[in-house]
Design a protein around this motif. Sequence first.
Motif, PDB file in Angstrom:
ATOM      1  N   TRP A   1       3.380  34.819  17.890  1.00 42.69           N
ATOM      2  CA  TRP A   1       3.535  33.603  18.692  1.00 42.69           C
ATOM      3  C   TRP A   1       2.256  33.316  19.464  1.00 42.69           C
ATOM      4  CZ3 TRP A   1       8.819  35.272  21.190  1.00 42.69           C
ATOM      5  CH2 TRP A   1       9.818  35.208  20.223  1.00 42.69           C
ATOM      6  N   MET A   2       1.634  34.362  19.988  1.00 42.85           N
ATOM      7  CA  MET A   2       0.386  34.172  20.730  1.00 42.85           C
ATOM      8  C   MET A   2      -0.703  33.638  19.804  1.00 42.85           C
ATOM      9  SD  MET A   2       0.330  37.361  23.475  1.00 42.85           S
ATOM     10  CE  MET A   2       0.132  38.612  22.250  1.00 42.85           C
ATOM     11  N   VAL A   3      -0.763  34.177  18.597  1.00 41.58           N
ATOM     12  CA  VAL A   3      -1.751  33.710  17.609  1.00 41.58           C
ATOM     13  C   VAL A   3      -1.486  32.248  17.267  1.00 41.58           C
ATOM     14  CG1 VAL A   3      -2.547  33.968  15.218  1.00 41.58           C
ATOM     15  CG2 VAL A   3      -2.213  36.004  16.663  1.00 41.58           C
ATOM     16  N   GLU A   4      -0.232  31.909  17.049  1.00 40.76           N
ATOM     17  CA  GLU A   4       0.129  30.527  16.720  1.00 40.76           C
ATOM     18  C   GLU A   4      -0.201  29.582  17.883  1.00 40.76           C
ATOM     19  OE1 GLU A   4       4.077  27.966  15.432  1.00 40.76           O
ATOM     20  OE2 GLU A   4       4.144  30.140  15.238  1.00 40.76           O
ATOM     21  N   PHE A   5       0.073  30.020  19.109  1.00 36.44           N
ATOM     22  CA  PHE A   5      -0.234  29.208  20.282  1.00 36.44           C
ATOM     23  C   PHE A   5      -1.738  28.988  20.394  1.00 36.44           C
ATOM     24  CE2 PHE A   5      -1.079  28.696  24.874  1.00 36.44           C
ATOM     25  CZ  PHE A   5      -0.261  27.614  25.150  1.00 36.44           C
TER      26      PHE A   5
ATOM     27  N   VAL B   1      -4.092  32.711  29.732  1.00 36.52           N
ATOM     28  CA  VAL B   1      -3.222  31.526  29.746  1.00 36.52           C
ATOM     29  C   VAL B   1      -3.103  30.987  31.165  1.00 36.52           C
ATOM     30  CG1 VAL B   1      -0.770  30.876  29.565  1.00 36.52           C
ATOM     31  CG2 VAL B   1      -1.902  31.954  27.636  1.00 36.52           C
ATOM     32  N   ILE B   2      -2.941  31.879  32.130  1.00 35.90           N
ATOM     33  CA  ILE B   2      -2.837  31.470  33.529  1.00 35.90           C
ATOM     34  C   ILE B   2      -4.170  30.893  34.003  1.00 35.90           C
ATOM     35  CG2 ILE B   2      -2.538  32.338  35.901  1.00 35.90           C
ATOM     36  CD1 ILE B   2      -0.453  34.342  34.638  1.00 35.90           C
ATOM     37  N   GLU B   3      -5.234  31.600  33.677  1.00 37.56           N
ATOM     38  CA  GLU B   3      -6.581  31.168  34.069  1.00 37.56           C
ATOM     39  C   GLU B   3      -6.920  29.768  33.534  1.00 37.56           C
ATOM     40  OE1 GLU B   3     -10.640  33.140  32.827  1.00 37.56           O
ATOM     41  OE2 GLU B   3      -9.314  34.628  33.776  1.00 37.56           O
ATOM     42  N   LEU B   4      -6.457  29.463  32.329  1.00 40.45           N
ATOM     43  CA  LEU B   4      -6.766  28.192  31.681  1.00 40.45           C
ATOM     44  C   LEU B   4      -5.747  27.086  31.990  1.00 40.45           C
ATOM     45  CD1 LEU B   4      -7.779  29.626  28.186  1.00 40.45           C
ATOM     46  CD2 LEU B   4      -9.331  28.644  29.905  1.00 40.45           C
ATOM     47  N   ASN B   5      -4.842  27.370  32.913  1.00 44.75           N
ATOM     48  CA  ASN B   5      -3.791  26.404  33.276  1.00 44.75           C
ATOM     49  C   ASN B   5      -2.916  26.012  32.083  1.00 44.75           C
ATOM     50  OD1 ASN B   5      -3.930  26.172  36.015  1.00 44.75           O
ATOM     51  ND2 ASN B   5      -5.299  24.411  35.993  1.00 44.75           N
TER      52      ASN B   5
ATOM     53  N   TRP C   1       2.560  27.441  27.545  1.00 43.97           N
ATOM     54  CA  TRP C   1       2.873  28.693  26.842  1.00 43.97           C
ATOM     55  C   TRP C   1       4.356  29.052  27.032  1.00 43.97           C
ATOM     56  CZ3 TRP C   1       2.703  31.994  23.239  1.00 43.97           C
ATOM     57  CH2 TRP C   1       3.159  33.290  23.385  1.00 43.97           C
ATOM     58  N   GLN C   2       4.873  28.885  28.251  1.00 46.53           N
ATOM     59  CA  GLN C   2       6.279  29.190  28.518  1.00 46.53           C
ATOM     60  C   GLN C   2       7.202  28.324  27.657  1.00 46.53           C
ATOM     61  OE1 GLN C   2       6.004  32.105  29.845  1.00 46.53           O
ATOM     62  NE2 GLN C   2       7.286  31.795  31.626  1.00 46.53           N
TER      63      GLN C   2
ATOM     64  N   LYS D   1      10.373  29.220  20.620  1.00 49.79           N
ATOM     65  CA  LYS D   1      10.374  30.267  19.592  1.00 49.79           C
ATOM     66  C   LYS D   1      11.581  31.188  19.760  1.00 49.79           C
ATOM     67  CE  LYS D   1       6.665  29.300  17.287  1.00 49.79           C
ATOM     68  NZ  LYS D   1       6.758  28.909  15.883  1.00 49.79           N
ATOM     69  N   VAL D   2      11.853  31.579  20.988  1.00 49.40           N
ATOM     70  CA  VAL D   2      12.985  32.470  21.261  1.00 49.40           C
ATOM     71  C   VAL D   2      14.299  31.773  20.932  1.00 49.40           C
ATOM     72  CG1 VAL D   2      14.231  33.731  23.070  1.00 49.40           C
ATOM     73  CG2 VAL D   2      11.728  33.814  22.977  1.00 49.40           C
ATOM     74  N   LYS D   3      14.412  30.513  21.329  1.00 46.80           N
ATOM     75  CA  LYS D   3      15.644  29.756  21.045  1.00 46.80           C
ATOM     76  C   LYS D   3      15.877  29.648  19.543  1.00 46.80           C
ATOM     77  CE  LYS D   3      18.147  25.577  22.092  1.00 46.80           C
ATOM     78  NZ  LYS D   3      18.090  24.173  22.343  1.00 46.80           N
ATOM     79  N   ASN D   4      14.837  29.354  18.792  1.00 51.94           N
ATOM     80  CA  ASN D   4      14.972  29.276  17.334  1.00 51.94           C
ATOM     81  C   ASN D   4      15.392  30.613  16.744  1.00 51.94           C
ATOM     82  OD1 ASN D   4      14.253  26.579  17.285  1.00 51.94           O
ATOM     83  ND2 ASN D   4      12.100  26.993  16.873  1.00 51.94           N
ATOM     84  N   ARG D   5      14.829  31.685  17.273  1.00 54.27           N
ATOM     85  CA  ARG D   5      15.160  33.022  16.774  1.00 54.27           C
ATOM     86  C   ARG D   5      16.611  33.367  17.067  1.00 54.27           C
ATOM     87  NH1 ARG D   5      16.781  36.607  14.434  1.00 54.27           N
ATOM     88  NH2 ARG D   5      16.005  38.736  14.363  1.00 54.27           N
ATOM     89  N   ILE D   6      17.092  33.042  18.255  1.00 58.27           N
ATOM     90  CA  ILE D   6      18.482  33.321  18.624  1.00 58.27           C
ATOM     91  C   ILE D   6      19.441  32.470  17.798  1.00 58.27           C
ATOM     92  CG2 ILE D   6      20.186  33.061  20.494  1.00 58.27           C
ATOM     93  CD1 ILE D   6      18.451  35.633  20.629  1.00 58.27           C
ATOM     94  N   GLU D   7      19.103  31.208  17.581  1.00 60.64           N
ATOM     95  CA  GLU D   7      19.956  30.349  16.750  1.00 60.64           C
ATOM     96  C   GLU D   7      20.050  30.893  15.329  1.00 60.64           C
ATOM     97  OE1 GLU D   7      18.155  26.503  17.399  1.00 60.64           O
ATOM     98  OE2 GLU D   7      19.395  26.137  19.171  1.00 60.64           O
TER      99      GLU D   7
END
Length: 134
Positions: free
Chosen positions: A66-70, A96-100, A105-106, A112-118
């Motif tokens: 997910w980080m790579v995709e982001f 991610v925080i530093e770059l605002n 990202w959240q 991604k998590v919602k899709n995985r749970i579904e």
Amino acid sequence: MLIEKLMVAYMDTKTSNIYYLDKNEQTILLDAIEHNGLPNLEFLDAEEPERFIEIPKVMNVESFSWMVEFESSNQNSELLHALNEEKPFDRFTEKVIELNLHEEWQTFQKDKVKNRIELWLTENKVKEMQKQPE
């Protein structure tokens, strides 16, 4: 509401926490690892073995992808660099925080998590819970 609780259980990386979905009650149960290293499992019903299903936990390889995709969608060399450093999860989060980009990202991660749970609900034939309003 249940989907959000499932998402929280999925993202809980504590190895001592094991979550189960009670398909009959549509509730989530937490089972903690005993001092002997085995799950407690007092609530499991031998007469209804299909009633409780263990909720999976996110795997590091999945989170990393997910980080790579982001990073790929943002085309940011600083994020790419963070992924190639020692402790990439920590460095990525810091960057991610530093770059605002934290909110973005959240949202990305939540989708991604919602899709995985579904998908998990579908795989376990728990379709009626998928349709619940949030």
